[in-house]
Design an enzyme around this catalytic site. Structure first.
Site, PDB file in Angstrom:
ATOM      1  N   ASN A  95      -8.091   8.915   6.797  1.00  0.00           N
ATOM      2  CA  ASN A  95      -7.177   8.569   5.591  1.00  0.00           C
ATOM      3  C   ASN A  95      -7.874   8.396   4.212  1.00  0.00           C
ATOM      4  O   ASN A  95      -6.942   8.227   3.319  1.00  0.00           O
ATOM      5  CB  ASN A  95      -5.964   7.727   6.084  1.00  0.00           C
ATOM      6  CG  ASN A  95      -6.834   6.257   6.247  1.00  0.00           C
ATOM      7  OD1 ASN A  95      -7.828   5.971   5.365  1.00  0.00           O
ATOM      8  ND2 ASN A  95      -6.072   5.513   7.080  1.00  0.00           N
TER       9      ASN A  95
ATOM     10  N   ASP B 291      -6.494   2.236  -2.893  1.00  0.00           N
ATOM     11  CA  ASP B 291      -7.593   1.838  -2.193  1.00  0.00           C
ATOM     12  C   ASP B 291      -7.885   3.126  -1.432  1.00  0.00           C
ATOM     13  O   ASP B 291      -8.746   2.999  -0.634  1.00  0.00           O
ATOM     14  CB  ASP B 291      -7.464   0.741  -1.332  1.00  0.00           C
ATOM     15  CG  ASP B 291      -6.446   0.322  -0.455  1.00  0.00           C
ATOM     16  OD1 ASP B 291      -5.536   1.482  -0.406  1.00  0.00           O
ATOM     17  OD2 ASP B 291      -6.288  -0.517   0.225  1.00  0.00           O
TER      18      ASP B 291
ATOM     19  N   SER C  88       0.878  -1.212  -0.073  1.00  0.00           N
ATOM     20  CA  SER C  88       0.166  -0.052  -0.067  1.00  0.00           C
ATOM     21  C   SER C  88       0.736   1.322  -0.019  1.00  0.00           C
ATOM     22  O   SER C  88       1.509   1.536  -0.935  1.00  0.00           O
ATOM     23  CB  SER C  88      -1.006  -0.130   1.178  1.00  0.00           C
ATOM     24  OG  SER C  88      -1.897   1.132   1.446  1.00  0.00           O
TER      25      SER C  88
ATOM     26  N   ARG D 254      -3.545   5.012  21.293  1.00  0.00           N
ATOM     27  CA  ARG D 254      -3.876   3.538  21.058  1.00  0.00           C
ATOM     28  C   ARG D 254      -2.738   2.920  20.237  1.00  0.00           C
ATOM     29  O   ARG D 254      -1.780   3.718  19.652  1.00  0.00           O
ATOM     30  CB  ARG D 254      -4.928   3.301  20.010  1.00  0.00           C
ATOM     31  CG  ARG D 254      -4.857   4.056  18.714  1.00  0.00           C
ATOM     32  CD  ARG D 254      -5.867   3.883  17.953  1.00  0.00           C
ATOM     33  NE  ARG D 254      -5.655   2.354  17.171  1.00  0.00           N
ATOM     34  CZ  ARG D 254      -5.097   2.362  16.030  1.00  0.00           C
ATOM     35  NH1 ARG D 254      -4.450   3.291  15.625  1.00  0.00           N
ATOM     36  NH2 ARG D 254      -4.870   1.077  15.312  1.00  0.00           N
ATOM     37  N   PRO D 255      -2.419   1.730  20.483  1.00  0.00           N
ATOM     38  CA  PRO D 255      -1.102   0.871  19.956  1.00  0.00           C
ATOM     39  C   PRO D 255      -1.508   0.980  18.375  1.00  0.00           C
ATOM     40  O   PRO D 255      -2.591   0.310  18.079  1.00  0.00           O
ATOM     41  CB  PRO D 255      -0.815  -0.534  20.429  1.00  0.00           C
ATOM     42  CG  PRO D 255      -2.312  -0.664  21.152  1.00  0.00           C
ATOM     43  CD  PRO D 255      -2.968   0.472  21.226  1.00  0.00           C
ATOM     44  N   SER D 256      -0.603   1.153  17.436  1.00  0.00           N
ATOM     45  CA  SER D 256      -0.672   0.723  15.936  1.00  0.00           C
ATOM     46  C   SER D 256      -1.024  -0.626  15.577  1.00  0.00           C
ATOM     47  O   SER D 256      -0.261  -1.265  16.372  1.00  0.00           O
ATOM     48  CB  SER D 256       0.513   1.575  15.084  1.00  0.00           C
ATOM     49  OG  SER D 256       0.566   0.903  13.966  1.00  0.00           O
TER      50      SER D 256
ATOM     51  N   ASP E  60      -1.671   1.518  -3.632  1.00  0.00           N
ATOM     52  CA  ASP E  60      -2.523   0.437  -4.322  1.00  0.00           C
ATOM     53  C   ASP E  60      -3.624   0.916  -4.622  1.00  0.00           C
ATOM     54  O   ASP E  60      -4.645   0.055  -4.824  1.00  0.00           O
ATOM     55  CB  ASP E  60      -2.523  -0.685  -3.301  1.00  0.00           C
ATOM     56  CG  ASP E  60      -2.954  -0.736  -2.018  1.00  0.00           C
ATOM     57  OD1 ASP E  60      -3.147   0.505  -1.761  1.00  0.00           O
ATOM     58  OD2 ASP E  60      -3.276  -1.450  -1.211  1.00  0.00           O
TER      59      ASP E  60
ATOM     60  N   GLU F 299     -12.443   5.795   6.513  1.00  0.00           N
ATOM     61  CA  GLU F 299     -11.499   6.261   7.523  1.00  0.00           C
ATOM     62  C   GLU F 299     -10.878   7.548   7.309  1.00  0.00           C
ATOM     63  O   GLU F 299     -11.275   8.002   5.999  1.00  0.00           O
ATOM     64  CB  GLU F 299     -10.257   5.320   7.643  1.00  0.00           C
ATOM     65  CG  GLU F 299     -10.599   3.823   8.075  1.00  0.00           C
ATOM     66  CD  GLU F 299      -9.453   3.003   8.386  1.00  0.00           C
ATOM     67  OE1 GLU F 299      -9.248   2.908   9.487  1.00  0.00           O
ATOM     68  OE2 GLU F 299      -8.549   2.810   7.220  1.00  0.00           O
TER      69      GLU F 299
ATOM     70  N   THR G 284      -0.259  -1.549  12.529  1.00  0.00           N
ATOM     71  CA  THR G 284       0.577  -1.814  11.121  1.00  0.00           C
ATOM     72  C   THR G 284       2.259  -1.413  11.601  1.00  0.00           C
ATOM     73  O   THR G 284       2.887  -1.528  10.937  1.00  0.00           O
ATOM     74  CB  THR G 284       0.203  -0.716  10.105  1.00  0.00           C
ATOM     75  OG1 THR G 284       0.221   0.373  10.599  1.00  0.00           O
ATOM     76  CG2 THR G 284      -1.184  -1.207   9.879  1.00  0.00           C
TER      77      THR G 284
HETATM   78  P1  NG1 Z   1      -2.549   1.618  12.211  1.00  0.00           P
HETATM   79  O1  NG1 Z   1      -1.184   1.674  12.373  1.00  0.00           O
HETATM   80  O2  NG1 Z   1      -3.411   0.518  13.055  1.00  0.00           O
HETATM   81  O3  NG1 Z   1      -3.033   3.085  12.957  1.00  0.00           O
HETATM   82  C1  NG1 Z   1      -3.134   2.250   9.851  1.00  0.00           C
HETATM   83  C2  NG1 Z   1      -4.187   3.507   9.595  1.00  0.00           C
HETATM   84  C3  NG1 Z   1      -5.501   2.915   9.601  1.00  0.00           C
HETATM   85  C4  NG1 Z   1      -5.524   1.817   8.421  1.00  0.00           C
HETATM   86  C5  NG1 Z   1      -4.108   0.866   8.480  1.00  0.00           C
HETATM   87  C6  NG1 Z   1      -4.221   0.076   7.209  1.00  0.00           C
HETATM   88  C7  NG1 Z   1      -4.215   5.607  10.756  1.00  0.00           C
HETATM   89  C8  NG1 Z   1      -4.166   6.313  11.958  1.00  0.00           C
HETATM   90  N1  NG1 Z   1      -4.104   4.365  10.966  1.00  0.00           N
HETATM   91  O4  NG1 Z   1      -3.523   1.675  11.041  1.00  0.00           O
HETATM   92  O5  NG1 Z   1      -6.630   3.895   9.490  1.00  0.00           O
HETATM   93  O6  NG1 Z   1      -5.647   2.550   7.073  1.00  0.00           O
HETATM   94  O7  NG1 Z   1      -3.149   1.708   8.532  1.00  0.00           O
HETATM   95  O8  NG1 Z   1      -3.467   0.649   6.158  1.00  0.00           O
HETATM   96  O9  NG1 Z   1      -4.122   6.197   9.609  1.00  0.00           O
HETATM   97 ZN    ZN Z   2      -3.717   1.198   0.387  1.00  0.00          ZN
END
Ligand code: NG1
Ligand code: ZN
Length: 521
Positions: free
Chosen positions: A372, A276, A65, A489-491, A274, A370, A493
């Site tokens: 984003n 999306d 992505s 919050r913990p990410s 990608d 979202e 990704t």
């Molecule tokens: P994490 O890293 O869990 O915050 C991020 C984006 C999500 C989602 C995922 C997948 C933010 C704050 N978080 O997740 O919205 O798009 O990546 O790509 O943008």
């Molecule tokens: Zn993407």
């Protein structure tokens, strides 16, 4: 049913790097590409078994992505075209993490025993983005599918939503041609914009130097005939997602490479690597960067769908549930606009499109994005049936067209681009879209901490449960700020904790974010 000896031989060609512990995160597996051959091979086996067991096609998308070119990853796709069921993510992780050949075979045999693959070969449709590591990883994935007796259709370089769409439609019509995806977009866009095909000012699109550029280039001539002039930027010559793309534009809140000189008021958008996700942006009269993010897209879609429903035959709108699904990152002003001005329900879920998609399906018309820019509009099959049975009226035709234009499996940047353009032509100007509501000032911070897993959350990630005392301290900080809201919050990704804060002024939002970051550390 499963030839374990053959699996053993095939697996030997894809050894797992010793210290590598991949896990299926918010958006599948992601890592530096050279680490991934074993992961994609093993996921090929998993999805191959799933396809054999359900007797339908499933899918794999090889992509990372918005991450840099040197990374890659994969997302697994159900026969419905939707993202892998969360319950299966644990199986994928277990398989990907198996350290020894024996462990790998054990996990696989246990899976095969529960799945009971049928005698049909099943089929796995594999797509990849433009990353240079993609072809080899797709081949490793194919080897995994073949090792469990599955059949592969490698459809080459596609966008993530195109792969989801292809799996969904293959299971309905047994067709794999890419043209079906394009025709569906063009025909639904034609219906939505009927009567307004006169040339409009161009739409400037930053393609993140990714696969979206290839696909949009193919659509340019036909869209031109429908009055939409696309001007593509970052269309493949530069580095993928580098200084451009939807993630960069939304997080950095600035113009992508090569687009800073556009005139004030030019309608512009940015998609990710990608394709999306999509966000819009423009330049204010004072030269400032103005973002129209996923929340603004959801608001525009909600305004438009409410209008179409209000013009549908009497009684239709009253008997239909329309809702918007957001995450904790949605700007508070957008949530207030949708509930108070539009009178629609808003639900909040955990971060990650799979959660939003699931929740949106509960509504007859479910809009989810979202912040984003990842999202879509879902229309329930029972509603589509009702609409099809109604007398042909322009709004009914357009509602049906929305359901075809908007990918029903996953968020799709090209669908989102075309929907917003159609709405902008239907009487809502870019300035009116901007003015629907004014974002509350906000700030996001990313903190690299020793162990992000010590933070656990509840209430759609808006409140911390552990460590003890953390939430009380955040509450005390928030209480000091006018219109304050904050969470940590913990990410899912990245190896980081994300802090989000909003407040009545930018200085206050920045200060609140810093204060919460201080508490987390
Ligand atoms: P994490 O890293 O869990 O915050 C991020 C984006 C999500 C989602 C995922 C997948 C933010 C704050 N978080 O997740 O919205 O798009 O990546 O790509 O943008
Ligand atoms: Zn993407």
């Amino acid at each position: 049913q499963l030839d374990l000896a053959a699996v053993r031989v095939a697996a030997a060609a894809f050894p797992k790097p010793e210290a590598f512990k991949p896990s299926y995160g918010t958006a599948g597996f992601r890592a530096e590409a050279s680490l991934l051959p074993s992961t994609v091979f093993r996921c090929g086996m998993l999805i191959g078994l799933k396809a054999r067991s359900c007797g339908q096609a499933c899918g794999v998308m090889v992509t990372a992505s918005h991450n840099p070119e040197q990374d890659n990853g994969l997302k697994l796709v159900e026969a419905s075209g939707e993202m892998l069921e969360p319950a299966w993510e644990a199986h994928a992780t277990q398989l990907a993490q198996a350290d020894t050949e024996e462990q790998l075979l054990q996990v696989l045999a246990a899976l095969a025993a529960t799945l009971q693959p049928a005698d049909t070969p099943g089929r796995v449709i594999i797509g990849r983005d433009t990353r240079s590591s993609g072809a080899d990883l797709a081949a490793a994935c194919s080897a995994g599918v073949a090792a469990v007796g599955g059949k592969v259709s490698d459809i080459g370089v596609v966008t993530t939503p195109e792969l989801h769409f292809t799996v969904q439609t293959f299971n309905q019509y047994q067709a794999l041609e890419e043209q079906a995806y394009f025709t569906n977009l063009l025909e639904s866009f034609r219906t939505l914009t009927a009567g307004s095909h006169a040339p409009q000012p161009p739409l400037h699109v930053d393609c993140a130097n990714g696969v979206g550029a290839l696909k949009l280039q193919q659509l340019v001539p036909q869209l031109q005939q429908l009055g939409l002039q696309l001007q593509l930027y970052n269309a493949g010559q530069g580095r993928l997602n580098h200084g451009c793309g939807a993630d960069y534009v939304q997080k950095e809140q600035c113009f992508p490479a090569g687009m800073g000189d556009l005139p004030a008021g030019a309608c512009s958008a940015s998609i990710d690597g990608d394709a999306d996700r999509v966000v819009f942006f423009t330049k204010g009269q004072d030269g400032s960067f103005v973002l129209l993010d996923g929340d603004k897209i959801a608001a525009l879609a909600a305004v438009y769908l409410r209008r179409l429903l209000s013009h549908a035959p009497p009684g239709t709108a009253d008997s239909i549930s329309t809702g918007v699904v957001q995450t904790a990152y949605a700007n508070g002003a957008s949530t207030r606009f949708i509930t108070e001005q539009l009178g629609l329900q808003v639900r909040c879920t955990n971060t990650g499109v799979k959660y939003l998609h699931h929740e949106a399906k509960a509504f007859d018309v479910g809009i989810y994005f979202e912040s984003n820019g990842h999202g879509t509009v879902l229309l329930k099959p029972s509603l589509l049936q009702r609409l099809q049975d109604m007398d042909e009226n322009m709004s009914v035709m357009q509602l049906l067209a929305v359901s075809r234009l908007m990918n029903q499996a996953v968020g799709d940047a090209i669908s989102g681009l075309l929907l917003c353009d159609a709405v902008l032509r239907s009487g809502t100007s870019l300035a009116e879209w901007q003015a629907l509501y004014t974002d509350l000032p906000s700030r996001q911070l990313k903190l690299v901490v020793a162990d992000r897993t010590v933070i656990t959350t509840t209430d759609a990630e808006r409140r911390c449960v552990t460590p003890a005392g953390l939430q009380d301290a955040i509450d005390a900080a928030v209480a000091k700020y006018d219109l304050g809201r904050a969470f940590a919050r913990p990410s899912g990704t990245e190896d980081a904790v994300r802090v989000y804060a909003e407040a009545g002024s930018q200085e206050a939002a920045d200060a609140l974010a810093r204060e919460v970051a201080g508490i987390v550390f």
